[in-house]
Design a protein around this motif. Structure first.
Motif, short mmCIF file in Angstrom:
data_model
loop_
_atom_site.label_atom_id
_atom_site.label_comp_id
_atom_site.label_asym_id
_atom_site.label_seq_id
_atom_site.Cartn_x
_atom_site.Cartn_y
_atom_site.Cartn_z
N GLU A 181 87.10 71.79 47.37
CA GLU A 181 86.93 73.16 46.55
C GLU A 181 86.07 74.00 46.99
O GLU A 181 86.19 75.22 46.78
CB GLU A 181 86.22 72.63 45.09
CG GLU A 181 87.11 71.63 44.28
CD GLU A 181 86.91 70.23 44.47
OE1 GLU A 181 87.00 69.44 43.76
OE2 GLU A 181 86.30 69.84 45.73
N ASN A 182 84.91 73.86 47.81
CA ASN A 182 84.35 74.81 48.56
C ASN A 182 85.11 75.52 49.82
O ASN A 182 84.98 76.65 49.74
CB ASN A 182 83.06 73.99 49.26
CG ASN A 182 81.92 75.03 49.46
OD1 ASN A 182 81.67 76.02 48.85
ND2 ASN A 182 81.02 74.76 50.66
N VAL A 183 85.99 74.66 50.26
CA VAL A 183 87.12 75.21 51.31
C VAL A 183 88.16 76.27 50.69
O VAL A 183 88.36 77.38 51.17
CB VAL A 183 87.70 74.25 52.16
CG1 VAL A 183 88.67 74.99 53.17
CG2 VAL A 183 86.52 73.32 52.64
N ALA A 184 88.49 75.70 49.36
CA ALA A 184 89.22 76.83 48.80
C ALA A 184 88.51 77.98 48.21
O ALA A 184 89.29 79.25 47.94
CB ALA A 184 89.92 76.25 47.25
N THR A 185 87.39 77.84 47.80
CA THR A 185 86.41 79.10 47.41
C THR A 185 86.45 80.01 48.61
O THR A 185 86.47 81.20 48.53
CB THR A 185 84.97 78.73 47.10
OG1 THR A 185 85.22 77.68 45.69
CG2 THR A 185 84.28 79.82 46.42
N ALA A 186 85.97 79.45 49.81
CA ALA A 186 85.75 80.23 50.94
C ALA A 186 86.93 81.15 51.55
O ALA A 186 86.96 82.17 51.61
CB ALA A 186 85.48 79.54 52.09
N LEU A 187 88.04 80.27 51.41
CA LEU A 187 89.37 81.09 51.73
C LEU A 187 89.91 82.00 50.81
O LEU A 187 90.27 83.08 51.10
CB LEU A 187 90.42 79.89 52.09
CG LEU A 187 90.29 78.84 53.17
CD1 LEU A 187 91.35 77.99 53.09
CD2 LEU A 187 90.19 79.78 54.47
N THR A 225 82.85 74.99 59.76
CA THR A 225 81.63 75.46 59.04
C THR A 225 81.17 74.82 58.18
O THR A 225 79.76 74.65 57.81
CB THR A 225 82.03 76.87 58.86
OG1 THR A 225 82.52 77.62 60.13
CG2 THR A 225 80.63 77.63 58.30
N LEU A 226 82.01 74.23 57.06
CA LEU A 226 81.50 73.78 55.66
C LEU A 226 81.58 72.31 55.74
O LEU A 226 80.81 71.81 54.68
CB LEU A 226 82.61 74.16 54.79
CG LEU A 226 82.76 75.69 54.54
CD1 LEU A 226 83.72 76.09 53.40
CD2 LEU A 226 81.40 76.36 54.18
N LYS A 227 81.74 71.84 56.92
CA LYS A 227 81.53 70.36 56.90
C LYS A 227 80.07 69.91 57.05
O LYS A 227 79.15 70.56 57.63
CB LYS A 227 82.25 69.60 58.17
CG LYS A 227 82.32 68.27 58.16
CD LYS A 227 83.12 67.82 59.55
CE LYS A 227 83.15 66.09 59.65
NZ LYS A 227 83.90 65.64 60.81
N ASP A 228 79.58 68.80 56.23
CA ASP A 228 78.17 68.46 56.54
C ASP A 228 78.31 66.79 56.38
O ASP A 228 79.50 66.26 56.92
CB ASP A 228 77.56 68.69 55.03
CG ASP A 228 78.14 68.11 53.84
OD1 ASP A 228 78.83 67.17 53.78
OD2 ASP A 228 77.84 68.89 52.84
N THR A 262 79.29 74.86 45.40
CA THR A 262 78.16 74.62 46.34
C THR A 262 77.66 75.89 46.75
O THR A 262 76.57 76.21 46.99
CB THR A 262 78.30 73.78 47.32
OG1 THR A 262 79.15 74.30 48.41
CG2 THR A 262 78.37 72.43 47.09
N ALA A 263 78.87 77.17 46.91
CA ALA A 263 78.36 78.24 47.27
C ALA A 263 79.40 79.25 46.44
O ALA A 263 80.65 78.82 46.16
CB ALA A 263 78.61 78.62 48.62
N LEU A 264 79.05 80.41 45.96
CA LEU A 264 80.09 81.57 45.21
C LEU A 264 80.87 82.12 46.37
O LEU A 264 80.44 82.24 47.54
CB LEU A 264 79.18 82.40 44.23
CG LEU A 264 78.47 81.71 43.21
CD1 LEU A 264 77.81 82.75 42.50
CD2 LEU A 264 79.44 81.14 42.48
N PRO A 265 81.80 82.81 45.91
CA PRO A 265 82.70 83.41 46.69
C PRO A 265 81.75 84.29 47.61
O PRO A 265 82.07 84.72 48.75
CB PRO A 265 83.62 84.14 45.87
CG PRO A 265 83.85 83.12 44.73
CD PRO A 265 82.55 82.68 44.61
N ILE A 266 80.95 85.19 46.90
CA ILE A 266 80.26 86.36 47.66
C ILE A 266 79.62 85.64 48.65
O ILE A 266 79.40 86.54 49.86
CB ILE A 266 79.40 86.94 46.76
CG1 ILE A 266 79.02 88.34 47.25
CG2 ILE A 266 78.21 86.25 45.96
CD1 ILE A 266 78.24 89.25 46.32
N ASP A 267 79.08 84.53 48.59
CA ASP A 267 78.36 83.82 49.62
C ASP A 267 79.14 83.70 50.96
O ASP A 267 78.61 83.54 51.93
CB ASP A 267 77.70 82.48 49.19
CG ASP A 267 76.90 82.55 48.09
OD1 ASP A 267 75.95 83.51 47.93
OD2 ASP A 267 76.79 81.68 47.14
#
Length: 205
Positions: A28-34, A18-21, A136-141
């Protein structure tokens, strides 16, 4: 733990996809999402544990806290059990793996204090990244992914008490994938800052 591990692998692969571009995946973004999804898992595990009168939640209640801007947050011992205190809590799984790789651990008490102190303020829910990096996105996102992800977890790990374990194991998988190329102390802080924040956000019944 077999179902938990299978679900964790499914979660990690789906979050990565999902987070791959075009530039790949920002770890770090994956860590935030998880971390964000871990916090939601802990919130729901606590609610389930109290409602079903599970013995490990006996005497553990959570409090609703209102802020000056009219928002309400939830925090307390019930959420702390799957998030920080149980033998298979998110903290135990994430910090345990980081420590096994020789990474110094962030001070868990400081993490808890920071999250509580920022509730309702501009810094609430902003994970503390390494210098010169930013989410690139906050946890709530990332919470919009909860229901779609849950559909893949429930067939393998149906009990809400398993869900924090699934996400803790998914974080372990992410850390393992980094192959020592990232500072696990920082990534642990990012995961826990994110989880502590989203665990406080109420979920509609």
């Amino acid at each position: 733990m077999v179902g938990n591990k299978l679900a964790a692998g499914e979660v990690l692969q789906r979050v990565l996809a999902t987070l791959k571009d075009e530039r790949g995946v920002q770890v770090e973004n994956v860590a935030t999402a998880l971390g964000a999804l871990s916090g939601r898992a802990c919130h729901l595990a606590a609610r389930d544990g109290r409602a079903s009168r599970r013995p490990e939640y006996a005497g553990r209640d959570d409090l609703q806290v209102g802020t000056s801007d009219g928002r309400t947050f939830v925090m307390g011992p019930a959420i702390s059990w799957p998030l920080l205190e149980s033998p298979h809590s998110v903290w135990s799984l994430v910090a345990g793996y980081a420590q096994s790789q020789g990474a110094p651990l962030p001070d868990v008490h400081e993490l808890v204090r920071h999250s509580a102190a920022t509730v309702g303020g501009p810094e609430f829910g902003r994970p503390r990244y390494a210098p010169r990096t930013a989410p690139t996105a906050l946890p709530i996102d990332h919470l919009g992914a909860w229901e779609p992800m849950l559909a893949h977890i429930v067939p393998l790990a149906p009990d809400p008490q398993q869900w924090p374990v699934v996400y803790g194991l998914a974080v372990q998988g992410l850390f393992q994938m980094t192959g020592g190329q990232f500072d696990l102390t920082v990534l642990t802080r990012v995961v826990m800052d994110s989880a502590l924040a989203t665990s406080k956000i109420p979920v509609a019944s």
